[in-house]
Design an enzyme around this catalytic site. Structure first.
Site, PDB file in Angstrom:
ATOM      1  N   SER A  56       0.873  -1.168   0.000  1.00 55.72           N
ATOM      2  CA  SER A  56       0.000   0.000   0.000  1.00 55.72           C
ATOM      3  C   SER A  56       0.909   1.216   0.000  1.00 55.72           C
ATOM      4  O   SER A  56       2.099   1.093   0.273  1.00 55.72           O
ATOM      5  CB  SER A  56      -0.881  -0.015   1.249  1.00 55.72           C
ATOM      6  OG  SER A  56      -1.748   1.086   1.261  1.00 55.72           O
ATOM      7  N   ARG A 301      -0.256  -4.497  -6.801  1.00 53.30           N
ATOM      8  CA  ARG A 301      -1.492  -5.074  -6.279  1.00 53.30           C
ATOM      9  C   ARG A 301      -2.654  -4.308  -6.891  1.00 53.30           C
ATOM     10  O   ARG A 301      -2.558  -3.094  -7.096  1.00 53.30           O
ATOM     11  CB  ARG A 301      -1.516  -4.922  -4.748  1.00 53.30           C
ATOM     12  CG  ARG A 301      -2.719  -5.521  -4.030  1.00 53.30           C
ATOM     13  CD  ARG A 301      -2.654  -7.019  -3.979  1.00 53.30           C
ATOM     14  NE  ARG A 301      -3.687  -7.627  -3.149  1.00 53.30           N
ATOM     15  CZ  ARG A 301      -4.871  -8.046  -3.629  1.00 53.30           C
ATOM     16  NH1 ARG A 301      -5.163  -7.905  -4.916  1.00 53.30           N
ATOM     17  NH2 ARG A 301      -5.746  -8.605  -2.824  1.00 53.30           N
ATOM     18  N   THR A 337      -7.162   2.077   4.114  1.00 55.49           N
ATOM     19  CA  THR A 337      -6.787   1.339   5.316  1.00 55.49           C
ATOM     20  C   THR A 337      -7.746   1.620   6.468  1.00 55.49           C
ATOM     21  O   THR A 337      -8.228   0.696   7.122  1.00 55.49           O
ATOM     22  CB  THR A 337      -5.349   1.676   5.743  1.00 55.49           C
ATOM     23  OG1 THR A 337      -4.494   1.454   4.624  1.00 55.49           O
ATOM     24  CG2 THR A 337      -4.898   0.801   6.883  1.00 55.49           C
ATOM     25  N   CYS A 490       0.447  -7.501 -16.958  1.00 49.20           N
ATOM     26  CA  CYS A 490       1.016  -8.218 -15.812  1.00 49.20           C
ATOM     27  C   CYS A 490       2.276  -7.493 -15.345  1.00 49.20           C
ATOM     28  O   CYS A 490       3.231  -7.362 -16.096  1.00 49.20           O
ATOM     29  CB  CYS A 490       1.347  -9.663 -16.164  1.00 49.20           C
ATOM     30  SG  CYS A 490       2.225 -10.481 -14.808  1.00 49.20           S
ATOM     31  N   CYS A 514       4.664 -14.717  -9.990  1.00 52.60           N
ATOM     32  CA  CYS A 514       3.399 -14.036  -9.681  1.00 52.60           C
ATOM     33  C   CYS A 514       3.481 -13.246  -8.371  1.00 52.60           C
ATOM     34  O   CYS A 514       3.890 -13.768  -7.344  1.00 52.60           O
ATOM     35  CB  CYS A 514       2.274 -15.056  -9.597  1.00 52.60           C
ATOM     36  SG  CYS A 514       0.693 -14.335  -9.176  1.00 52.60           S
ATOM     37  N   CYS A 517      -1.149 -10.000  -7.585  1.00 50.47           N
ATOM     38  CA  CYS A 517      -1.838  -8.710  -7.712  1.00 50.47           C
ATOM     39  C   CYS A 517      -3.262  -8.890  -8.221  1.00 50.47           C
ATOM     40  O   CYS A 517      -4.093  -8.023  -8.044  1.00 50.47           O
ATOM     41  CB  CYS A 517      -1.049  -7.766  -8.617  1.00 50.47           C
ATOM     42  SG  CYS A 517      -1.278  -8.043 -10.385  1.00 50.47           S
ATOM     43  N   CYS A 520      -4.645 -10.152 -13.769  1.00 48.89           N
ATOM     44  CA  CYS A 520      -5.043 -11.041 -14.867  1.00 48.89           C
ATOM     45  C   CYS A 520      -6.468 -11.556 -14.671  1.00 48.89           C
ATOM     46  O   CYS A 520      -7.235 -11.678 -15.620  1.00 48.89           O
ATOM     47  CB  CYS A 520      -4.055 -12.199 -15.020  1.00 48.89           C
ATOM     48  SG  CYS A 520      -3.693 -13.079 -13.485  1.00 48.89           S
TER      49      CYS A 520
END
Lengths: 545, 250
Positions: A56, A301, A337, A490, A514, A517, A520
């Site tokens: 974040s 993310r 958050t 990606c 990977c 996130c 895809c």
């Protein structure tokens, strides 16, 4: 997989040890303690340790933390740097203009933090209250009762090989039952997605829209460092019809957090959020800060950007959705958050009201949670912010003008609610191909050297967790019609089109890169990619993202 | 058989090390820490010995600050019966650790000590040998096979230059495990819950009256130079030209 799974039961099971899940767990145990009630709470986390998959910006409003722990400062919560100075910039390729900051979006009094660190701290508090946290154990499957309610989950099997055969080290997943299961998986959770579909929780709401955030941590030269300074930008390098913007936050010890969020509702199949992010760093204003510094971390993310209009129904028989699994992000404020944590608190309070009266909550739908959210300040906050993101579908400048009007004049209380416009990826012939980017290895980097900084652990000999529902579509649709956009969206270079002489074109999936996130799972034009949890402990090991 | 397994908390092997900008060491703040992978192999070896002799008792021991207990809980979740934490805030070098462990060997009196052959953080590979020296027990290092022959003997295979060596050692003994010995098992959720209830004794290093003063001083730590990027050549001729141009190999 012939033998029966081992099983274990708790009062409440929480899937995901992020800010939402941990806040819910903490609140449940705190309230139970006050009422001298026995309440068992279990938290499952797919990362090998709490915080490992957390990424974040991050700027946080401390109000919910203060509600959970009024003396968080003495308890050593990792909130060290207060926002000292704030800018909002409109970037052109070589220059910038300062824009005014609407008061309700001001970060005065907020803290610049590492959310990963905060989650580790929250996990320690939760454990000392008696919460059982199991990092490295992803929830892989849902368990339903005969009446169709959720009764628990099954953790992922360990030790299967690529072809789904059991190795010598095979460990079957275990069944975890609970009276209520709280899903706190974050944006596009793999189980939350199934829950939303099964109970049609999004029937009354608009489709969710998403953004992809990319972030790097840099250790910059001391002379370029200004503790507590932050800015956000819009404009270059994003095309005018792409929603998004950047952030740059100066933490402590010469560490800065720099990132770009790109709306995943973009149309141009050639667009590459990763390359836009790299390009962004080459802007003179940014270069000035990071020049001579060292990149120390990278991650990505997705986030839910639909806000108020896209919020699904929050409860279903046997459980509830909290945090970004539901989509509690205040998009224009770029903050989620405190909303995630608050949703966890409200959910916990709703459960406690029933547990207090000795109600057996198994199979029940706790509709009180949905009602109480609407009476909470977070509902008002989300409502006021609702029209900003959709206004940007009319283009950046119109969006900015509308936002100014909405924020200064209406203060979010306009009587209308703008709809999210549905946007689909356009086929390859319809949009202009962009030039392949070049990376200098100093400020801009290629994907694999970035992924290296995410500390990924992934045992290669395991079933691929990026599943194609129909393998032929990767070529017949994605490659032929859209020029394989997954190669570009990606952020980890997982998808690669391989062309070899005398062989058919094929899609290679390097699942070991990977970053979890979920882009895809969201952006695939025919929704052909299904993201499922890999073996426990797989994925990035972010230290302080 | 009573088996002692000394383990160490190290930076997780998946994490890439970053040298601090003042070159005083590597930055491990907030990074993921794990049991040294070679020590996990030692634990697995002990568990396998226990499988053939159920009367065995397995004890994990670690030295370090309070947060080091996390690796002891992992060891107990793998199946170790109980643990000992030798607590200290001092920086411990191999000789100091070997001395502390030698003290534990006196009080616990194990038949066998199984160590990982080295820790992946400093790669020193010194503690097992020093411990064998200090206790005066038999030693076999870099073991790739273990066979429990009788109550006071063990057959082991160790790696030596150019081959393998089969040794028969008399117990008590200290052995260190090579990578090839076994693959450690996964920790299960049920066993994590069980581990929380197992016995963990904390001993202050001061109470062992051992001189743990560091003998070595780190002057500076520098990162390894970046690896040169690979390059794909089209044919052998091109390769030869490049080798001639860039190296003096041809």
């Amino acid at each position: 997989m012939n033998s029966e799974n081992e099983s274990i039961s708790f009062d409440v099971l929480i899937v995901g040890a992020g800010p939402a899940g941990l806040s819910a767990a903490i609140r449940l145990k705190q309230q139970a303690k006050k009422l001298q009630m026995n309440l068992s709470v279990c938290v499952l986390e797919k990362a090998s340790e709490v915080g490992g998959h957390i990424i974040s910006g991050a700027i946080i409003e401390s109000r919910v933390l203060s509600e959970l722990f009024p003396d968080w400062e003495n308890l050593g919560a990792p909130l060290y740097t207060k926002v000292a100075q704030e800018f909002f910039l409109f970037l052109t390729q070589a220059s910038y203009f300062k824009l005014p900051i609407p008061t309700q979006f001001s970060n005065n009094g907020n803290y610049i933090i590492s959310l990963g660190k905060l989650c580790r701290w929250l996990a320690l508090q939760a454990e000392s209250l008696g919460v059982e946290i199991f990092p490295g154990f992803p929830a892989a499957k849902l368990l339903y009762s005969s009446d169709g309610s959720v009764k628990g989950v099954v953790t992922a099997d360990m030790g299967l090989d690529k072809k789904n055969n059991q190795t010598d080290h095979y460990q079957q997943g275990i069944e975890i039952y609970a009276k209520q299961v709280i899903f706190a998986e974050g944006c596009r959770g793999s189980l939350s997605k199934q829950i939303i579909n099964k109970y049609k929780l999004d029937n009354q709401s608009e489709d969710q829209v998403y953004g992809l955030g990319l972030k790097e941590l840099w250790e910059v030269q001391e002379s370029n460092f200004e503790e507590g300074e932050i800015f956000h930008t819009v404009g270059w390098p994003l095309p005018a019809d792409v929603y998004g913007g950047s952030f740059l936050y100066q933490l402590e010890n010469n560490i800065i957090s720099i990132g770009l969020v790109v709306g995943l509702d973009y149309k141009n199949t050639w667009l590459s959020p990763y390359d836009l992010f790299q390009q962004f760093k080459s802007h003179p204003y940014i270069q000035k800060i990071i020049k001579g510094g060292k990149r120390i971390s990278y991650g990505a993310r997705t986030l839910s950007e639909g806000g108020f209009q896209s919020l699904p129904k929050l409860t279903f028989p046997g459980g509830m959705l909290i945090g970004d699994s539901a989509g509690f992000l205040n998009v224009p404020k770029l903050k989620g958050t405190h909303m995630a944590m608050q949703s966890g608190v409200v959910a916990a309070d709703a459960l406690i009201q029933h547990f207090k009266g000795n109600v057996n909550l198994a199979n029940k739908e706790v509709i009180g949670y949905g009602k109480q959210i609407k009476e909470n300040w977070m509902w008002d906050e989300l409502y006021r912010a609702r029209n900003i993101k959709p206004a940007f579908s009319l283009g950046l400048k119109t969006g900015l003008l509308y936002s100014a009007f909405d924020s200064y004049v209406l203060r979010g209380m306009g009587v209308w609610t703008l709809k999210h416009k549905h946007v689909y990826l356009q086929r390859k012939g319809k949009t202009k191909k962009s030039i392949s980017p070049e990376y200098d290895g100093i400020i801009t980097f290629e994907r694999l050297s970035s992924v290296y900084l995410s500390n990924i652990h992934h045992i290669e000999d395991q079933p691929c967790h990026l599943q194609l529902k129909d393998a032929t579509k990767a070529i017949s649709i994605n490659y032929k019609q859209y020029a394989s956009p997954e190669e570009r969206y990606c952020p980890a270079g997982v998808y690669k089109i391989v062309k070899q002489p005398n062989a058919e074109v094929r899609l290679q999936i390097d699942a070991q890169n990977c970053l979890h996130c979920k882009a895809c799972d969201i952006k695939d034009p025919s929704q052909n990619i299904n993201w499922v949890v890999p073996e426990g402990g797989s994925g990035p090991n972010y230290a302080m993202m | 058989m009573k088996i002692l397994i000394p383990i160490k908390k190290v930076l997780d092997p998946a994490v890439h090390v970053r040298v601090k900008s003042d070159e005083s060491g590597v930055d491990i703040t907030n990074e993921k820490m794990s049991i040294n992978p070679f020590d996990e192999i030692a634990i697995e070896a002990a568990l396998q010995l226990k499988e053939s002799d159920a009367t065995s008792e397995l004890i994990a021991v670690t030295c370090g600050a309070d947060d080091a207990v996390s690796v002891l809980y992992s060891a107990m979740a793998m199946g170790v019966d109980r643990s000992i934490h030798i607590s200290t805030d001092m920086e411990l070098q191999p000789l100091a650790i070997a001395k502390l462990l030698a003290r534990v060997c006196i009080t616990e009196n194990p038949s066998l000590v199984i160590c990982g052959k080295q820790a992946i953080d400093d790669d020193a590979s010194q503690v097992p040998q020093m411990l064998a020296g200090l206790t005066g027990w038999s030693q076999a290092m870099f073991v790739t096979e273990i066979e429990n022959k009788s109550e006071n003997e063990l057959l082991v295979t160790t790696e030596i230059d150019g081959g393998l060596e089969n040794l028969k050692i008399t117990l008590p003994a200290v052995i260190s495990t090579d990578l090839r010995l076994n693959t450690p098992r996964y920790i299960t959720l049920m066993n994590i819950m069980k581990a929380k209830k197992k016995q963990l004794d904390v001993i202050s290093s001061d109470s062992l009256s051992v001189d743990v003063e560091p003998r070595l001083q780190t002057l500076k730590v520098v990162p390894a130079p970046d690896e040169r990027e690979g390059e794909i050549v089209n044919n052998v001729d091109e390769l030869i030209i490049k080798l001639k141009e860039r190296t003096r190999m041809i």
